[in-house]
Motif scaffolding. Structure first.
Motif, PDB file in Angstrom:
ATOM      1  N   THR A 323       0.820  -1.214   0.000  1.00  0.00           N
ATOM      2  CA  THR A 323       0.000   0.000   0.000  1.00  0.00           C
ATOM      3  C   THR A 323       0.850   1.259   0.000  1.00  0.00           C
ATOM      4  O   THR A 323       0.600   2.199  -0.775  1.00  0.00           O
ATOM      5  N   ASP A 324       1.862   1.315   0.854  1.00  0.00           N
ATOM      6  CA  ASP A 324       2.660   2.535   0.994  1.00  0.00           C
ATOM      7  C   ASP A 324       3.331   2.921  -0.317  1.00  0.00           C
ATOM      8  O   ASP A 324       3.352   4.101  -0.700  1.00  0.00           O
ATOM      9  N   GLN A 325       3.906   1.928  -1.014  1.00  0.00           N
ATOM     10  CA  GLN A 325       4.625   2.242  -2.244  1.00  0.00           C
ATOM     11  C   GLN A 325       3.693   2.697  -3.354  1.00  0.00           C
ATOM     12  O   GLN A 325       3.919   3.730  -4.005  1.00  0.00           O
ATOM     13  N   PHE A 326       2.619   1.944  -3.585  1.00  0.00           N
ATOM     14  CA  PHE A 326       1.805   2.211  -4.770  1.00  0.00           C
ATOM     15  C   PHE A 326       0.795   3.332  -4.553  1.00  0.00           C
ATOM     16  O   PHE A 326       0.439   4.027  -5.509  1.00  0.00           O
ATOM     17  N   GLU A 327       0.313   3.533  -3.338  1.00  0.00           N
ATOM     18  CA  GLU A 327      -0.598   4.647  -3.104  1.00  0.00           C
ATOM     19  C   GLU A 327       0.099   5.980  -3.349  1.00  0.00           C
ATOM     20  O   GLU A 327      -0.461   6.879  -3.984  1.00  0.00           O
ATOM     21  N   GLN A 328       1.305   6.130  -2.856  1.00  0.00           N
ATOM     22  CA  GLN A 328       2.044   7.368  -3.072  1.00  0.00           C
ATOM     23  C   GLN A 328       2.349   7.565  -4.552  1.00  0.00           C
ATOM     24  O   GLN A 328       2.268   8.692  -5.068  1.00  0.00           O
ATOM     25  N   LEU A 329       2.687   6.495  -5.245  1.00  0.00           N
ATOM     26  CA  LEU A 329       2.961   6.592  -6.679  1.00  0.00           C
ATOM     27  C   LEU A 329       1.720   7.062  -7.426  1.00  0.00           C
ATOM     28  O   LEU A 329       1.802   7.943  -8.301  1.00  0.00           O
ATOM     29  N   CYS A 330       0.572   6.511  -7.095  1.00  0.00           N
ATOM     30  CA  CYS A 330      -0.670   6.915  -7.767  1.00  0.00           C
ATOM     31  C   CYS A 330      -1.021   8.368  -7.455  1.00  0.00           C
ATOM     32  O   CYS A 330      -1.496   9.099  -8.334  1.00  0.00           O
ATOM     33  N   ARG A 331      -0.787   8.787  -6.218  1.00  0.00           N
ATOM     34  CA  ARG A 331      -1.064  10.192  -5.869  1.00  0.00           C
ATOM     35  C   ARG A 331      -0.217  11.142  -6.710  1.00  0.00           C
ATOM     36  O   ARG A 331      -0.695  12.184  -7.171  1.00  0.00           O
ATOM     37  N   LEU A 332       1.053  10.813  -6.897  1.00  0.00           N
ATOM     38  CA  LEU A 332       1.942  11.681  -7.670  1.00  0.00           C
ATOM     39  C   LEU A 332       1.523  11.734  -9.132  1.00  0.00           C
ATOM     40  O   LEU A 332       1.636  12.775  -9.785  1.00  0.00           O
ATOM     41  N   ILE A 333       1.058  10.610  -9.670  1.00  0.00           N
ATOM     42  CA  ILE A 333       0.602  10.612 -11.061  1.00  0.00           C
ATOM     43  C   ILE A 333      -0.626  11.498 -11.218  1.00  0.00           C
ATOM     44  O   ILE A 333      -0.728  12.294 -12.157  1.00  0.00           O
ATOM     45  N   ASP A 337       2.690  16.418 -10.640  1.00  0.00           N
ATOM     46  CA  ASP A 337       3.956  17.049 -10.252  1.00  0.00           C
ATOM     47  C   ASP A 337       5.096  16.158 -10.734  1.00  0.00           C
ATOM     48  O   ASP A 337       5.505  15.211 -10.058  1.00  0.00           O
ATOM     49  N   TYR A 338       5.611  16.462 -11.931  1.00  0.00           N
ATOM     50  CA  TYR A 338       6.608  15.578 -12.514  1.00  0.00           C
ATOM     51  C   TYR A 338       7.940  15.637 -11.759  1.00  0.00           C
ATOM     52  O   TYR A 338       8.699  14.656 -11.764  1.00  0.00           O
ATOM     53  N   ILE A 339       8.235  16.739 -11.103  1.00  0.00           N
ATOM     54  CA  ILE A 339       9.484  16.835 -10.338  1.00  0.00           C
ATOM     55  C   ILE A 339       9.404  15.956  -9.092  1.00  0.00           C
ATOM     56  O   ILE A 339      10.338  15.209  -8.783  1.00  0.00           O
ATOM     57  N   ALA A 340       8.278  16.020  -8.368  1.00  0.00           N
ATOM     58  CA  ALA A 340       8.096  15.148  -7.202  1.00  0.00           C
ATOM     59  C   ALA A 340       8.068  13.682  -7.622  1.00  0.00           C
ATOM     60  O   ALA A 340       8.568  12.811  -6.899  1.00  0.00           O
ATOM     61  N   PHE A 341       7.484  13.406  -8.791  1.00  0.00           N
ATOM     62  CA  PHE A 341       7.464  12.038  -9.301  1.00  0.00           C
ATOM     63  C   PHE A 341       8.884  11.527  -9.544  1.00  0.00           C
ATOM     64  O   PHE A 341       9.227  10.399  -9.168  1.00  0.00           O
ATOM     65  N   ARG A 342       9.713  12.358 -10.170  1.00  0.00           N
ATOM     66  CA  ARG A 342      11.100  11.942 -10.420  1.00  0.00           C
ATOM     67  C   ARG A 342      11.880  11.781  -9.123  1.00  0.00           C
ATOM     68  O   ARG A 342      12.701  10.876  -8.992  1.00  0.00           O
ATOM     69  N   LEU A 414       6.001  25.483 -11.265  1.00  0.00           N
ATOM     70  CA  LEU A 414       6.239  24.227 -10.551  1.00  0.00           C
ATOM     71  C   LEU A 414       7.723  24.090 -10.200  1.00  0.00           C
ATOM     72  O   LEU A 414       8.074  23.633  -9.095  1.00  0.00           O
ATOM     73  N   GLN A 415       8.578  24.501 -11.122  1.00  0.00           N
ATOM     74  CA  GLN A 415      10.017  24.459 -10.835  1.00  0.00           C
ATOM     75  C   GLN A 415      10.376  25.395  -9.688  1.00  0.00           C
ATOM     76  O   GLN A 415      11.202  25.061  -8.836  1.00  0.00           O
ATOM     77  N   SER A 416       9.731  26.556  -9.666  1.00  0.00           N
ATOM     78  CA  SER A 416      10.037  27.510  -8.587  1.00  0.00           C
ATOM     79  C   SER A 416       9.579  26.973  -7.239  1.00  0.00           C
ATOM     80  O   SER A 416      10.186  27.275  -6.212  1.00  0.00           O
ATOM     81  N   GLN A 417       8.493  26.180  -7.214  1.00  0.00           N
ATOM     82  CA  GLN A 417       8.028  25.600  -5.957  1.00  0.00           C
ATOM     83  C   GLN A 417       9.032  24.603  -5.398  1.00  0.00           C
ATOM     84  O   GLN A 417       9.156  24.439  -4.189  1.00  0.00           O
ATOM     85  N   HIS A 418       9.766  23.933  -6.295  1.00  0.00           N
ATOM     86  CA  HIS A 418      10.771  22.965  -5.856  1.00  0.00           C
ATOM     87  C   HIS A 418      12.160  23.601  -5.712  1.00  0.00           C
ATOM     88  O   HIS A 418      13.085  22.930  -5.264  1.00  0.00           O
ATOM     89  N   ARG A 419      12.266  24.855  -6.134  1.00  0.00           N
ATOM     90  CA  ARG A 419      13.584  25.502  -6.066  1.00  0.00           C
ATOM     91  C   ARG A 419      14.047  25.619  -4.629  1.00  0.00           C
ATOM     92  O   ARG A 419      15.210  25.433  -4.313  1.00  0.00           O
ATOM     93  N   GLN A 420      13.141  25.950  -3.739  1.00  0.00           N
ATOM     94  CA  GLN A 420      13.444  26.035  -2.310  1.00  0.00           C
ATOM     95  C   GLN A 420      12.573  25.014  -1.583  1.00  0.00           C
ATOM     96  O   GLN A 420      11.362  25.158  -1.543  1.00  0.00           O
ATOM     97  N   THR A 421      13.179  23.977  -1.066  1.00  0.00           N
ATOM     98  CA  THR A 421      12.454  22.942  -0.325  1.00  0.00           C
ATOM     99  C   THR A 421      12.971  22.889   1.092  1.00  0.00           C
ATOM    100  O   THR A 421      14.076  23.338   1.391  1.00  0.00           O
ATOM    101  N   GLN A 422      12.159  22.342   1.953  1.00  0.00           N
ATOM    102  CA  GLN A 422      12.500  22.263   3.372  1.00  0.00           C
ATOM    103  C   GLN A 422      12.745  20.820   3.746  1.00  0.00           C
ATOM    104  O   GLN A 422      11.876  19.967   3.592  1.00  0.00           O
ATOM    105  N   ARG A 423      13.929  20.541   4.234  1.00  0.00           N
ATOM    106  CA  ARG A 423      14.247  19.197   4.689  1.00  0.00           C
ATOM    107  C   ARG A 423      13.650  18.950   6.081  1.00  0.00           C
ATOM    108  O   ARG A 423      13.335  19.889   6.798  1.00  0.00           O
TER     109      ARG A 423
END
Length: 617
Positions: A323-333, A337-342, A414-423
C-alpha cells in the motif's frame, strides 16, 4: 572377489524393487542427499568409506554392483546411464565435504547431469523424473544461497581466478550453471514422445514434468538476471507443450507468474496483465505469500496501463506492504507534479530501493511519467484553458483550446516551488539552477563534462591541454591509410586548440537570439512541452491537435461530451480498446477453441462481418 557390504546390499535391493515396479516417487525417497541424513544413511556412508574407499578400483567395483540394478538384454544393459548415476550417488555420499561448498556444488552438479542423462532413456527414463526434480531443487537452493552470500566461497573463487586470467569470456555464475543443467532436463521432458503431441494431447510420461522443470529453470534465470535465455524456453513450450490447463494448479500459477514477469520486463504489458491476472485468480486464497508476489507485479502492470488499485484491493491480506509504495505513486501521477514524481523514483529515494529490488523501478519511471504530464496538462487546462462558449452556436464557436504558453508558465511555477524545499531537519536547500544547454524541464545539475558551456569566457589553450591532453596530444595515431605513427610528447596532432575552433563547435540547440538568453530558454521549454503533447496525442492519451504558429492545443468535437472527456479520455479504456482484440499471450498454451475451426487445428477466429458477396468488386 566381491566385498561384503550388507547395508549396501540391502539398499541396492530396495532400489531394484522400485525400478522393477517403475515407482519413481519411492525411488526418489531412497536417494536422499540433503543433511541431516538419518542413521541408516550414516551407516551406509561409513560402510562405503570402509569397503569402497576413494580410488579407481573401488569406483569400478561400485559400478559393477550398480549394473545389477537394471534389466539386461542380449546386447547388454538396456539403461547404461542409470548404473553410472548410482555410482556417482554413492561416491557423493562418501566423499562430500560440506565445509567446501564450491566442491559440494560441483559434485552435486555432476550428479544431476548424470541423472538427466538417465532421464533421456525412452523406456526407463521416466522413473528418475522425481529424482531429477529433487536434485534440481537441492542444486538450485545451494546455488542461490551461495549467490546471496558470495563471501562463503570468495577465497576459493580468488584462487580459481588467479589460475584462469582469461577475461575475454563472460564469467558464468553458479546460478546460471544450475539453470543450464535444469534446462537440459526441461528439454528431455518437452521432447518426450509419450502420448499425443501438440496442443491436442495431455501430459503423459516425462511430459508431466514440463512445467515443473520450466518453473525451476525460470526461477534460476530470474535470480541471475539472464531473462534473454528464457525466450527459447517459451518458444519451445508454445510449439510442443500440452495445454497448461491440463497441469496442476500449483504449476499453472507458478508458470503464469514467471511468464507475466518476463512479458512485463519486455514491455508487453497487456499480455503480462492477462498472465498475472490469471495467476492471481487461480492462486488459492490461503496462499497469502504467493498472492503477494503476484500482486507486486500485477499492480504496477495495471498502473502503467492507467488502472489504479482500489482501496478494497490494497486492504486485502496479500497486499500487506504494497500500500505505501503504490498509493504514493498513484497520488503523484494524479497530482501531475513531474518533479516530485522523479524525486520519488530517483535512485537516492528511500522508496526506490524497494522498486529496484523488484526490478520495476526504471519501467515505472519511464512508462508513468507521460501520465504525470497528462495530469499536469489536464489541470492547467481546467484552470486556464478555454472550455468553449456555451452561448455561441456550435458551427461558429471555436473549439476548446489551451495556449501552450500557459503550460510553460505553469512548468516554471512548478520548478520555482521545488527551487526552495524544506528538509525534515529544517535545513533548506536549493535545487540546481536551470541552464541554457540541456533539458529545460528537468531540474538537474549540468553534467561536469559539459560545464562552462553557458559561460561567455573561452578557455585558454593551456586549460584545454590540462583537461583534454590525452585526446589532443596522444602518444600516437593512425593515419588515413591505417598506419601507426608515434607522436612526440606534448605535440598537438590537430594544431592549436585556441579560440579559432569556436566556429566549428557543434551546438545541438538554437543560437542565441537578439532577445537574450532568457527568451531562448523559454523557446527551448516551448519545444519540449510541444514534444510532450505530441507524444500524448500520438499515444491516444489526449485527443485533439496542435497549432504551431500560435502554439495551442485544440479539442475539436467536444460539443456533445464536453472538453475534458473528449480531450482527456480515460487511459485504461483507451489502451484496452486498442489491445483487447488480441488476447494471445506468448508462451501460454491454451486448448484449441471448440467447433470445426478448432478441430481443424486453426485455433484462430475469422471475422467475416465485413466480407463482400461473391462477384462484388
Amino acid at each position: 572377489m566381491a566385498r561384503q557390504a550388507p547395508i549396501l546390499d540391502e539398499f541396492l535391493g530396495g532400489i531394484a524393487v522400485q525400478i522393477q515396479n517403475r515407482d519413481g516417487a519411492k525411488l526418489q525417497d531412497f536417494l536422499q542427499i540433503e543433511p541431516p541424513l538419518s542413521d541408516a544413511y550414516q551407516r551406509l556412508i561409513q560402510e562405503l568409506r570402509e569397503r569402497y574407499p576413494p580410488g579407481p578400483q573401488s569406483d569400478s567395483d561400485l559400478l559393477q554392483r550398480c549394473e545389477t540394478l537394471v534389466p539386461r538384454t542380449k546386447g547388454g544393459s538396456s539403461w547404461t546411464a542409470f548404473p553410472t548415476f548410482m555410482k556417482l550417488y554413492f561416491t557423493f555420499l562418501r566423499d562430500v565435504n560440506t565445509d567446501n561448498l564450491l566442491d559440494t556444488y560441483n559434485q552435486l552438479k555432476a550428479l544431476l547431469n548424470q541423472c538427466v542423462i538417465a532421464l533421456g532413456d525412452s523406456q526407463m527414463g521416466v522413473i528418475v523424473l522425481p529424482t531429477v526434480l529433487y536434485l534440481s531443487k537441492v542444486l538450485a537452493k545451494l546455488a542461490m544461497g551461495l549467490d546471496r552470500r558470495p563471501e562463503l566461497i570468495a577465497h576459493i573463487l580468488r584462487i580459481e581466478g588467479a589460475m584462469d586470467n582469461d577475461e575475454s569470456t563472460e564469467k558464468v555464475t553458479l546460478v546460471e550453471q544450475s539453470a543450464n543443467v535444469v534446462r537440459e532436463a526441461f528439454i528431455k521432458c518437452l521432447t518426450d514422445r509419450t502420448g499425443t503431441p501438440g496442443p491436442q494431447g495431455k501430459p503423459e510420461g516425462k511430459r508431466v514434468g514440463i512445467y515443473l522443470m520450466a518453473n525451476l529453470c525460470l526461477k534460476l534465470l530470474f535470480q541471475c538476471g539472464k531473462l534473454r535465455n528464457a525466450e527459447q524456453m517459451f518458444a519451445s513450450i508454445t510449439a510442443q507443450s500440452p495445454p497448461l490447463a491440463h497441469f496442476p494448479a500449483s504449476q499453472r500459477v507458478t508458470y503464469l507468474y514467471y511468464l507475466g514477469r518476463y512479458l512485463f520486463s519486455n514491455n508487453l504489458f497487456y499480455p503480462a496483465l492477462i498472465a498475472l491476472q490469471a495467476a492471481y485468480d487461480q492462486c488459492h486464497r490461503q496462499a497469502i505469500s504467493q498472492r503477494h508476489l503476484v500482486l507486486a507485479y500485477l499492480i504496477p502492470c495495471n498502473i502503467i496501463m492507467g488502472r489504479f488499485p482500489s482501496r478494497k484491493l490494497l486492504q486485502r491480506p496479500e497486499a500487506n506492504g504494497l500500500t505505501d509504495q503504490f498509493e504514493q505513486l498513484c497520488r503523484l501521477i494524479v497530482r501531475g507534479d513531474y518533479i516530485a514524481f522523479r524525486e520519488y523514483l530517483s535512485p537516492s529515494s528511500p522508496a526506490a530501493e524497494w522498486f529496484a529490488r523488484k526490478g520495476i523501478l526504471l519501467t515505472l519511471r519511464n512508462r508513468c511519467e507521460i501520465m504525470v504530464w497528462r495530469s499536469f496538462c489536464r489541470k492547467v487546462f481546467i484552470h486556464s484553458g478555454f472550455h468553449g462558449d456555451p452561448q455561441a452556436q456550435a458551427q461558429r464557436g471555436p473549439p476548446p483550446y489551451l495556449y501552450l504558453e500557459k503550460l510553460t508558465v505553469a512548468t516554471r511555477w512548478l520548478q520555482s516551488q521545488h527551487r526552495q524545499t524544506q528538509r525534515p531537519n529544517g535545513i533548506s536547500h536549493a535545487t540546481p539552477e536551470f541552464h541554457f544547454y540541456g533539458s529545460q524541464i528537468i531540474p538537474e545539475a549540468i553534467d561536469p563534462d559539459f560545464g562552462g558551456l553557458d559561460s561567455s569566457e573561452n578557455p585558454t589553450a593551456q586549460q584545454l591541454l590540462e583537461k583534454f591532453g590525452d585526446y589532443l596530444a596522444p602518444d600516437g595515431f593512425f593515419d588515413e591509410g591505417g598506419h601507426w605513427h608515434d607522436n612526440m610528447p606534448g605535440q598537438l596532432i590537430d594544431g592549436n586548440p585556441g579560440v579559432d575552433y569556436d566556429a566549428f563547435e557543434l551546438d545541438p540547440y538554437a543560437e542565441a537570439t537578439e532577445d537574450g538568453p532568457e527568451a531562448d530558454k523559454q523557446s527551448l521549454l516551448m519545444e519540449e512541452v510541444e514534444s510532450i503533447l505530441a507524444s500524448l496525442l500520438t499515444q491516444g492519451l489526449m485527443r485533439g491537435y496542435l497549432t504551431h504558429r500560435n502554439p495551442r492545443f485544440a479539442i475539436p468535437g467536444a460539443r456533445l461530451r464536453g472538453a475534458l472527456p473528449t480531450g482527456f479520455p480515460n487511459i485504461w479504456e483507451t489502451i484496452f480498446a486498442r489491445e483487447k482484440d488480441d488476447d494471445n499471450v506468448p508462451g501460454w498454451v491454451r486448448p484449441p477453441p471448440p467447433g470445426p475451426l478448432g478441430a481443424a487445428g486453426g485455433g484462430r477466429v475469422v471475422n467475416l462481418s465485413g466480407a463482400r458477396p461473391v462477384g462484388v468488386q
